[in-house]
Design a protein around this motif. Structure first.
Motif, PDB file in Angstrom:
ATOM      1  N   SER A  45      20.282 -29.818 -31.486  1.00 21.56           N
ATOM      2  CA  SER A  45      19.855 -31.173 -31.844  1.00 21.56           C
ATOM      3  C   SER A  45      19.545 -31.967 -30.588  1.00 21.56           C
ATOM      4  O   SER A  45      20.284 -31.900 -29.602  1.00 21.56           O
ATOM      5  N   THR A  61      18.506 -35.965 -29.268  1.00 22.38           N
ATOM      6  CA  THR A  61      18.484 -37.372 -29.655  1.00 22.38           C
ATOM      7  C   THR A  61      17.239 -38.034 -29.076  1.00 22.38           C
ATOM      8  O   THR A  61      16.976 -37.941 -27.872  1.00 22.38           O
ATOM      9  N   LYS A 108      14.979 -41.650 -28.758  1.00 19.04           N
ATOM     10  CA  LYS A 108      15.119 -43.105 -28.850  1.00 19.04           C
ATOM     11  C   LYS A 108      13.762 -43.776 -28.699  1.00 19.04           C
ATOM     12  O   LYS A 108      12.976 -43.429 -27.819  1.00 19.04           O
ATOM     13  N   TYR A 140      10.166 -37.011 -27.854  1.00 22.88           N
ATOM     14  CA  TYR A 140      10.573 -35.615 -28.053  1.00 22.88           C
ATOM     15  C   TYR A 140      10.241 -34.781 -26.815  1.00 22.88           C
ATOM     16  O   TYR A 140      11.065 -33.969 -26.351  1.00 22.88           O
ATOM     17  N   ALA A 159      12.772 -35.547 -24.151  1.00 28.82           N
ATOM     18  CA  ALA A 159      14.103 -35.005 -24.452  1.00 28.82           C
ATOM     19  C   ALA A 159      14.111 -33.486 -24.312  1.00 28.82           C
ATOM     20  O   ALA A 159      15.078 -32.901 -23.808  1.00 28.82           O
ATOM     21  N   ALA A 185      18.373 -40.910 -37.232  1.00 27.68           N
ATOM     22  CA  ALA A 185      19.782 -40.577 -37.006  1.00 27.68           C
ATOM     23  C   ALA A 185      20.658 -41.392 -37.948  1.00 27.68           C
ATOM     24  O   ALA A 185      20.288 -42.491 -38.378  1.00 27.68           O
ATOM     25  N   SER A 209      21.169 -45.379 -37.851  1.00 27.84           N
ATOM     26  CA  SER A 209      20.015 -46.082 -37.298  1.00 27.84           C
ATOM     27  C   SER A 209      19.219 -46.706 -38.438  1.00 27.84           C
ATOM     28  O   SER A 209      18.995 -46.068 -39.470  1.00 27.84           O
ATOM     29  N   VAL A 247      16.918 -44.778 -33.334  1.00 24.65           N
ATOM     30  CA  VAL A 247      17.423 -43.469 -32.909  1.00 24.65           C
ATOM     31  C   VAL A 247      17.059 -42.417 -33.951  1.00 24.65           C
ATOM     32  O   VAL A 247      17.225 -42.626 -35.151  1.00 24.65           O
ATOM     33  N   THR A 277      16.999 -37.937 -34.745  1.00 26.21           N
ATOM     34  CA  THR A 277      17.538 -36.625 -34.382  1.00 26.21           C
ATOM     35  C   THR A 277      16.459 -35.570 -34.600  1.00 26.21           C
ATOM     36  O   THR A 277      15.846 -35.510 -35.675  1.00 26.21           O
ATOM     37  N   LYS A 289      15.892 -31.663 -34.850  1.00 26.01           N
ATOM     38  CA  LYS A 289      16.521 -30.346 -34.956  1.00 26.01           C
ATOM     39  C   LYS A 289      15.511 -29.288 -34.513  1.00 26.01           C
ATOM     40  O   LYS A 289      14.381 -29.254 -35.000  1.00 26.01           O
TER      41      LYS A 289
END
Length: 450
Positions: A24, A26, A28, A85, A88, A105, A108, A116, A118, A120
């Motif tokens: 995962s 995160t 933002k 993405y 990250a 998330a 959020s 925020v 997530t 996967k």
């Protein structure tokens, strides 16, 4: 077992499978940046907006927001998420396979100063290459002798036979017969087991051996019934290993007039004489044998390597390969003319290929790592050698060779094939090998069918 134990078992069975390759990330997104981006996008869209009663580009901002607000927000959000993405993913250092699944998330909500999400993702598996010295493999070979050349010439002559009807002739090997037949299993006609005015060459492998034997000796007008047991590996599963009864009527028997294998025959085929024809046949057989021996060896090597692929592979890659295989099969069906117009836009379920796709993906990863860690390469000469061998089967070998090598995609395909050959050589060099000479017929045979 106690009730509590049962509850524990049920609970464990209900738990979803944990994917060891899933990770995962995160993401933002700054809400102020999002809103500024939406405003800029609406302004851009407003310059082209049209609405009755307003000049193009002069539609009120509120109306533009009403018309394009959702589209603008989604476009800007997608761009910001894509950037987040990529950042990250780069910072994580993960070897990510395929595309991510992105969702808000937990906790959020719209309006937060920072939104925020997530992502996967699945990562490539980490695995060590095993010691290949324990593998047991064979190095195959096959000789082309005068007998194989003679047998091939005999086939060529029979393919050019002419046929004449002889009154009262009893069917024998190489004759062409016309029959009506009906197959019965347990007293009921089975699908594909009946035909009228069906022509075939006796002993040519067009029918099962027992069928050939039953027809031999029959004359036009003769009728007979006989039992036949289908081979255990027959393609129609409902008939495999089963005994059936055939009723056969011989309609006509035609004698085969097979040309002699001499200079005249050779010249009709565009060759100088029988010796030149024999040399050409030997050359073609040797080329075909070489390809088949190589394919057999490569297939066994790859099967052994497949058995060593005990690691899990990303499900996203399995899905992609399954879809590719399904589309490839549909393309093949279309090329063979096996699809009606209404079926050409249909899709085969990718799930049909999941198991095979998983094996392909795993083997590809294994071989890729084998190549990288052992610095296995294919030279330009390797590629040219394979291309030259393929081109020799054409009337203008030099032109075909030039065409293949000048096409980047085709040339890359042959480079991949050459690299695969080098992998096979590498594995054979590490494994315990034994030499095995194959019989020509065993290598070349194709099972016949009814």
């Amino acid at each position: 077992m106690t009730e509590n134990a049962k509850d524990v078992k049920t609970e464990e069975a209900a738990k979803p499978e944990v994917n060891p390759l899933q990770r995962s990330l995160t993401l933002k997104v700054n809400n102020a940046e999002l809103e500024a981006g939406v405003a800029a996008e609406l302004k851009r869209l407003g310059k082209k907006a049209k609405l009755p009663g307003f000049r193009p580009g002069h539609v009120p901002a509120a109306k533009v927001a009403e018309m394009y607000g959702y589209e603008a927000r989604m476009r800007v959000m997608n761009n910001l998420l894509d950037a987040a993405y990529r950042k990250a993913a780069e910072e994580s250092g993960l070897r990510i396979a395929g595309f991510p699944e992105i969702a808000p998330a937990e906790g959020s909500k719209p309006g937060d100063a920072e939104l925020v999400f997530t992502a996967k993702v699945e990562v490539y598996p980490e695995f060590d290459l095993p010691d290949l010295s324990g593998l047991e493999l064979k190095r195959y070979s096959c000789d082309v002798t005068d007998a194989e050349v003679a047998k091939t010439l005999d086939i060529m002559a029979k393919q050019r036979a002419t046929y004449t009807t002889e009154e009262g002739r009893a069917a024998q090997k190489d004759d062409r017969v016309t029959v009506n037949f009906k197959g019965m299993k347990d007293g009921v006609a089975f699908e594909g087991g009946s035909a009228d005015n069906y022509k075939f060459i006796v002993g040519a492998g067009m029918m099962l051996p027992e069928f050939d034997q039953a027809v031999e000796g029959m004359k036009a007008g003769d009728k007979k019934s006989f039992n036949l047991t289908f081979p255990a590996n027959y393609q129609a599963k409902d008939l495999a290993g089963k005994e059936v009864t055939f009723d056969v009527e011989c309609v006509a028997v035609e004698k085969a007039n097979i040309p002699a294998i001499d200079d005249e025959f050779a010249k009709k085929l565009g060759m100088d004489g029988v010796d030149a024809m024999k040399a050409e046949v030997r050359k073609n057989l040797e080329r075909e044998v070489k390809v088949r021996v190589s394919n057999r060896t490569r297939g066994e090597v790859m099967n052994k390597l497949q058995e060593l692929c005990t690691f899990r592979v990303p499900s996203v890659m399995i899905q992609e390969e399954s879809e590719r295989m399904a589309q490839a099969m549909m393309n093949d069906f279309m090329a063979r003319g096996m699809l009606s117009k209404k079926d050409r836009n249909r899709q085969l379920p990718a799930s049909l290929f999941t198991e095979q796709a998983a094996k392909r993906v795993a083997l590809s990863m294994f071989v890729g790592k084998l190549i990288d860690e052992n610095k296995i390469t294919a030279s330009e000469d390797d590629v040219k050698r394979i291309v030259k061998n393929v081109a020799e089967a054409y009337e203008e070998p030099a032109e075909m060779e030039k065409y293949i090598l000048s096409n980047p995609q085709t040339a890359q395909n042959y480079h991949n094939l050459a690299l695969e050959e080098r992998v096979v050589d590498f594995v054979l060099g590490k494994a315990k090998t034994t030499d095995e000479k194959l019989g020509f017929d065993d290598l070349m045979k194709n099972p016949g069918s009814l």
